[in-house]
Motif scaffolding. Structure first.
Motif, PDB file in Angstrom:
ATOM      1  N   GLN A 222       0.830  -1.200   0.000  1.00  0.00           N
ATOM      2  CA  GLN A 222       0.000   0.000   0.000  1.00  0.00           C
ATOM      3  C   GLN A 222       0.872   1.261   0.000  1.00  0.00           C
ATOM      4  O   GLN A 222       0.539   2.255  -0.640  1.00  0.00           O
ATOM      5  CB  GLN A 222      -0.910  -0.002   1.223  1.00  0.00           C
ATOM      6  CG  GLN A 222      -1.904  -1.158   1.263  1.00  0.00           C
ATOM      7  CD  GLN A 222      -2.744  -1.135   2.533  1.00  0.00           C
ATOM      8  OE1 GLN A 222      -3.105  -0.071   3.024  1.00  0.00           O
ATOM      9  NE2 GLN A 222      -3.046  -2.312   3.063  1.00  0.00           N
ATOM     10  N   ALA A 226       1.016   3.991  -3.073  1.00  0.00           N
ATOM     11  CA  ALA A 226       0.751   5.406  -2.804  1.00  0.00           C
ATOM     12  C   ALA A 226       1.863   6.313  -3.300  1.00  0.00           C
ATOM     13  O   ALA A 226       1.774   7.536  -3.167  1.00  0.00           O
ATOM     14  CB  ALA A 226       0.544   5.614  -1.310  1.00  0.00           C
ATOM     15  N   ASP A 502      -0.487   4.118   7.527  1.00  0.00           N
ATOM     16  CA  ASP A 502      -1.441   3.562   6.575  1.00  0.00           C
ATOM     17  C   ASP A 502      -2.859   3.507   7.156  1.00  0.00           C
ATOM     18  O   ASP A 502      -3.723   2.786   6.646  1.00  0.00           O
ATOM     19  CB  ASP A 502      -1.000   2.176   6.099  1.00  0.00           C
ATOM     20  CG  ASP A 502      -0.796   1.184   7.231  1.00  0.00           C
ATOM     21  OD1 ASP A 502      -0.805   1.602   8.420  1.00  0.00           O
ATOM     22  OD2 ASP A 502      -0.618  -0.019   6.949  1.00  0.00           O
ATOM     23  N   PRO A 505      -5.892   7.554   4.069  1.00  0.00           N
ATOM     24  CA  PRO A 505      -5.258   7.936   2.798  1.00  0.00           C
ATOM     25  C   PRO A 505      -4.411   9.197   2.939  1.00  0.00           C
ATOM     26  O   PRO A 505      -3.362   9.324   2.280  1.00  0.00           O
ATOM     27  CB  PRO A 505      -6.457   8.156   1.866  1.00  0.00           C
ATOM     28  CG  PRO A 505      -7.562   7.340   2.443  1.00  0.00           C
ATOM     29  CD  PRO A 505      -7.360   7.403   3.940  1.00  0.00           C
ATOM     30  N   ALA A 509      -0.471   9.346   2.080  1.00  0.00           N
ATOM     31  CA  ALA A 509       0.036  10.278   1.064  1.00  0.00           C
ATOM     32  C   ALA A 509       1.119  11.174   1.638  1.00  0.00           C
ATOM     33  O   ALA A 509       2.098  11.495   0.951  1.00  0.00           O
ATOM     34  CB  ALA A 509      -1.115  11.120   0.515  1.00  0.00           C
TER      35      ALA A 509
END
Length: 635
Positions: A222, A226, A502, A505, A509
């Motif tokens: 993930q 990202a 995580d 979002p 980011a």
């Protein structure tokens, strides 16, 4: 001496203090007298000079404390003391030199510290540190080092003298002098040993810390999806876990056996798969073995543990709801065993490229060591022996400068073995003495005594009594971590109670963006590594290191020079959206985000989340690289 889980209560009540009032010259030095000879005076101490060294020795049986005063001048600033977390300038305070847990809160006026003190002497104070060192530098560009491992105190509470209290009847001091701070720092780094340059993989992206077993690999994907620049996956739970009231702890049995296989199935294959993608796998170890671990009986039968003072039983230490034996590194066979059996065969040989070499501060003073040494003398040396064992393991596999271990504990000489410091267990907050800002102070103070590279747990570590991470803290910590030689996240001691990168979002980011900035700066960090190797200068530097002619910079500890050409003023106050920034020197400094040039001086700089005050020298050879920071963040 009283110890509880790495926290020490130390008291002393010496009697019969003598303040010499006369002296006489002897071959190689002088003798101090308690009165003039004509008045029946007698020699009570001897000072012997050798080159730039000074030895002080008590001549009276039973007198085993020395107080040695060095001349000070009004306005003289003092730094050093190892890795100090609360104060860069040491003036006006005393600093006991004793490696220990730094405490939680570290501020006697706060409720958190009071609670932790009541629960187990664990609140700490401004001087508690994992890495003390009896070395100090002054703004007369002198440095004094006490070459001893016993308990000592650096006392800078007087304007006319610098006092060193030594718990011994003999003390040897080394004295250094230079024309400026850079040469002085270089001399100290030569004295204590310089670290190898950091490997390319460690400076080329973020090391993501996850400890959720096999799902850590899926979670890593993930981060990559990202847009994070990932150089490593750090799983400190690789050898198993146990749950305690403090939080999720590791099992303290450092091998890839059944617990490891259950937590991380097919670990060797997973490590190979990551390495094929230029992502290294990192783990964890410390110098203690749990009594319910598989390695415990092997270590006990091999004579590898410290023993009780009055019996041949293993000396056990309570580490918080589980007991451990202390691996006895005064024994050469034990150092070789741990380096080969644990760090070599169980870790390096399965492809692990680095680890947190934790602890080293807990050596009790009421045990028996294999070499017969006094634990009071050995306690401060313990982190250095621990670092040496880790360095031995790397060297045995030809991995020095490639694999990487990092430590929080230290003492004089750790610099020659440990390639990277980390700042220990900060609270997950913005507090003055235990929060995000202490990371900066720790890196700057440690850098002055020869530690070129430091970093921190991005996001903080200690979460107790309802103190949990906020999104703002995690965002600000990313902004800071991107401008350290190594960027590494940590899930903390209570991962289930806290935000993780995580978790949302937005946080994912944020971490991804600043990991790209970290990777973008790799060519500049390589330049800083080369400088450190050649001159001993640390990567993160106090402002006065390059601008010693500006005394106002001597106490600045909330911003730093990243090398000579980049200035970072991280936001370390909760809710702040601007901050005061000091720009030193004579030429302009260019703001990273607006491109505006600022003259030297103090400026109030906007600092919204995502734009911490960062400036660079427009005439730097790396100016084009710095111009690209904004683009790397926005990719």
């Amino acid at each position: 001496m009283a110890m509880y889980r790495g926290n020490f209560a130390i008291s002393d009540a010496p009697t019969g203090e003598i303040a010499p009032t006369a002296w006489q010259e002897i071959d190689g030095g002088i003798e101090l007298l308690d009165a003039e000879l004509s008045d029946g005076g007698r020699p009570v101490a001897r000072l012997t000079f050798s080159g730039t060294g000074l030895e002080v020795r008590s001549l009276l049986p039973g007198h085993d404390r020395l107080h040695v005063r060095f001349h000070a001048e009004p306005g003289e600033c003092v730094w050093g003391g190892g890795e100090q977390m609360s104060y860069l300038a040491l003036n006006g305070r005393k600093f006991p030199i004793w490696t220990s847990e730094p405490g939680v809160g570290r501020d006697k006026s706060t409720e958190l510290t009071r609670i932790m003190d009541a629960e187990g002497m664990a609140g700490g104070d401004y001087w508690n540190t994992n890495y003390p060192q009896p070395t100090f530098l002054t703004s007369r560009w002198l440095a004094i080092h006490l070459d001893a491992s016993c308990y000592s105190v650096l006392d800078f509470t007087q304007d006319d003298s610098h006092l060193v209290e030594v718990w011994s009847n003999t003390a040897r001091f080394e004295i250094f002098a230079a024309d400026g701070p850079q040469d002085l720092v270089g001399q100290l780094s030569t004295r204590f040993g310089r670290q190898p340059e950091l490997p390319d993989w460690a400076i080329g992206g973020a090391i993501v810390g996850l400890k959720s077993g096999a799902s850590s690999f899926d979670r890593l994907e993930q981060f990559i999806a990202a847009g994070a620049a990932v150089s490593g996956l750090w799983c400190e739970d690789w050898a198993g876990i146990r749950e305690t009231t403090f939080g999720r702890r590791l099992f303290w049995d450092w091998h890839s056996g059944a617990r490891s296989a259950q937590r991380y199935p097919d670990l060797r294959a997973k490590i190979r798969q990551l390495e094929a993608r230029d992502i290294r796998f990192l783990a964890y170890a410390n110098p203690y073995i749990a009594v319910d671990g598989d390695l415990y009986d092997e270590a006990r039968s091999g004579g590898h543990f410290c023993l009780n003072q009055t019996s041949d039983e293993v000396h056990l230490v309570d580490f918080g709801e589980f007991d451990c034996g202390v691996v006895d590194f005064t024994r050469p066979e034990t150092r070789a065993w741990f380096a080969e059996r644990v760090l070599g065969r169980e870790m390096l040989d399965i492809g692990i490229s680095g680890w947190m070499a934790d602890f080293g501060e807990y050596l009790p003073t009421d045990l028996r060591l294999a070499d017969g040494s006094d634990p009071m003398e050995a306690h401060n040396r313990w982190p250095v022996l621990w670092a040496e064992v880790n360095a031995m393991a790397l060297a045995s596999r030809g991995k020095t400068g490639d694999a990487l271990f990092f430590m929080r504990a230290g003492f004089s000489g750790v610099q020659g073995f440990c390639p990277l410091l980390w700042a220990g267990d900060q609270s997950v907050d913005f507090t003055r003495h235990d929060g995000i800002g202490t990371v900066v102070t720790g890196a700057l103070s440690a850098g002055l005594v020869g530690n070129a590279y430091s970093h921190s747990d991005c996001g903080g570590y200690t979460s107790l009594h309802g103190n949990v991470r906020t999104a703002e803290l995690m965002q600000r910590w990313c902004e800071l971590a991107a401008f350290a030689p190594v960027m590494r996240s940590h899930e903390g001691n209570r991962p289930d109670d806290n935000l993780q990168y995580d978790s949302t979002p937005e946080l994912l980011a944020c971490f991804a963006a600043w990991s790209r900035v970290h990777a973008h700066l790799a060519p500049y960090v390589r330049h800083l590594c080369q400088e450190a190797s050649a001159s001993g200068l640390p990567a993160q530097r106090p402002l006065f290191l390059h601008y010693p002619q500006e005394p106002a910079l001597f106490t600045v500890q909330d911003q730093f020079l990243y090398g000579a050409d980049l200035l970072v003023a991280p936001v370390i106050e909760e809710g702040a959206r601007h901050r005061q920034v000091v720009l030193p020197g004579t030429g302009p400094w260019r703001h990273c985000w607006s491109g505006e040039d600022f003259a030297p001086g103090t400026h109030d700089i906007p600092a919204p989340i995502g734009q911490p005050p960062v400036f660079f020298r427009p005439d730097s050879a790396f100016a084009p690289l710095f111009e690209g920071i904004k683009g790397a963040l926005a990719e």
